[in-house]
Design a protein around this motif. Structure first.
Motif, PDB file in Angstrom:
ATOM      1  N   LEU A  35      -7.200  35.481   2.228  1.00  0.00           N
ATOM      2  CA  LEU A  35      -7.082  34.028   2.389  1.00  0.00           C
ATOM      3  C   LEU A  35      -6.635  33.661   3.790  1.00  0.00           C
ATOM      4  N   ASN A  36      -5.667  34.407   4.285  1.00  0.00           N
ATOM      5  CA  ASN A  36      -5.181  34.122   5.648  1.00  0.00           C
ATOM      6  C   ASN A  36      -6.288  34.346   6.672  1.00  0.00           C
ATOM      7  N   GLY A  37      -7.076  35.383   6.481  1.00  0.00           N
ATOM      8  CA  GLY A  37      -8.175  35.621   7.420  1.00  0.00           C
ATOM      9  C   GLY A  37      -9.207  34.518   7.382  1.00  0.00           C
ATOM     10  N   TRP A  38      -9.524  33.963   6.210  1.00  0.00           N
ATOM     11  CA  TRP A  38     -10.509  32.863   6.105  1.00  0.00           C
ATOM     12  C   TRP A  38     -10.012  31.596   6.791  1.00  0.00           C
ATOM     13  N   LEU A  39      -8.715  31.271   6.580  1.00  0.00           N
ATOM     14  CA  LEU A  39      -8.140  30.073   7.233  1.00  0.00           C
ATOM     15  C   LEU A  39      -8.159  30.220   8.747  1.00  0.00           C
ATOM     16  N   LEU A  40      -7.824  31.403   9.225  1.00  0.00           N
ATOM     17  CA  LEU A  40      -7.818  31.623  10.669  1.00  0.00           C
ATOM     18  C   LEU A  40      -9.222  31.484  11.243  1.00  0.00           C
ATOM     19  N   THR A  42     -11.681  29.679  10.001  1.00  0.00           N
ATOM     20  CA  THR A  42     -12.078  28.265   9.952  1.00  0.00           C
ATOM     21  C   THR A  42     -11.444  27.463  11.086  1.00  0.00           C
ATOM     22  N   LEU A  43     -10.157  27.696  11.291  1.00  0.00           N
ATOM     23  CA  LEU A  43      -9.470  26.973  12.370  1.00  0.00           C
ATOM     24  C   LEU A  43     -10.038  27.347  13.734  1.00  0.00           C
ATOM     25  N   THR A  44     -10.329  28.616  13.916  1.00  0.00           N
ATOM     26  CA  THR A  44     -10.894  29.050  15.210  1.00  0.00           C
ATOM     27  C   THR A  44     -12.258  28.412  15.448  1.00  0.00           C
ATOM     28  N   THR A  45     -13.094  28.387  14.391  1.00  0.00           N
ATOM     29  CA  THR A  45     -14.424  27.770  14.531  1.00  0.00           C
ATOM     30  C   THR A  45     -14.318  26.283  14.854  1.00  0.00           C
ATOM     31  N   GLY A  46     -13.431  25.553  14.168  1.00  0.00           N
ATOM     32  CA  GLY A  46     -13.262  24.121  14.440  1.00  0.00           C
ATOM     33  C   GLY A  46     -12.768  23.867  15.844  1.00  0.00           C
ATOM     34  N   LEU A  47     -11.826  24.702  16.319  1.00  0.00           N
ATOM     35  CA  LEU A  47     -11.319  24.544  17.679  1.00  0.00           C
ATOM     36  C   LEU A  47     -12.400  24.785  18.710  1.00  0.00           C
TER      37      LEU A  47
END
Length: 202
Positions: A35-40, A42-47
């Motif tokens: 889960l932590n890897g997926w959130l990271l 997603t945030l990296t892609t949005g940034l």
């Protein structure tokens, strides 16, 4: 010897317990790490997308920047044209309101007129006939009169005549009983018993 065996058994039980704990907690830790890897990610892609959009908007040669700059210039030109049109309308209104005041009746052509002294002399000549035109009943009462010196000027105070060798100015009474009514360019106007007549200069 029994103490050593007890220690070995205790160590074995501890290892067994730890292994059981790892087996029991393993799926939860793996799920949390996933889960932590997926959130990271997603945030990296949005940034990255946000940074890319900002660079595209700020890049000088980008269509978005061109559209922004063109829109700003067009808006400025439109505002200036609006100000110019408003100024022209204001000036037109001012000229329309001021036109009746500026427009005036054209001056009438000046009529040629004689100087005031000349007109006065004409009136005097009409009202005062020459001595020869007086009735005989008045002429026989008049003494002999002769203009010896005649000095005429624009200012009546500078005018004078010598009649029968005596100096007179306008309004003076002659020694012969007549009144010097006016000194004109071509003679004098005398008054005798209420009758005016002209005596020409010699």
């Amino acid at each position: 010897m029994s103490m050593i065996l007890d220690a070995l058994r205790k160590s074995d039980r501890e290892r067994t317990r730890q292994a059981a704990d790892r087996l029991r907690d393993g799926p939860a830790i793996a799920s949390e790490q996933k889960l932590n890897g997926w959130l990271l990610a997603t945030l990296t892609t949005g940034l990255l997308f946000a940074i890319a959009a900002l660079l595209i908007a700020l890049w000088p040669d980008s269509p978005a920047a061109d559209r922004t700059a063109t829109g700003g210039v067009a808006e400025i030109m439109e505002n200036e044209q609006s100000d110019v049109r408003a100024t022209v309308r204001d000036l037109s209104n001012e000229l329309a309101r001021a036109e009746p005041e500026i427009t005036s009746k054209p001056p009438e052509p000046a009529m040629a007129s004689e100087p005031a002294p000349v007109r006065a002399e004409i009136v005097e000549n009409l009202a005062a006939p020459p001595l020869e035109a007086l009735p005989a009943s008045i002429r026989i009462k008049l003494p002999a009169l002769h203009v010896d010196i005649h000095a005429w000027a624009e200012d009546p105070r500078d005018r004078f005549v010598l009649i029968n060798l005596r100096r007179y100015e306008e309004g003076d009474r002659l020694r012969e009983g007549l009144t010097l009514h006016r000194i004109m360019r071509n003679g004098v106007v005398l008054e005798f018993e209420g009758t005016l007549f002209t005596l020409p200069r010699q």
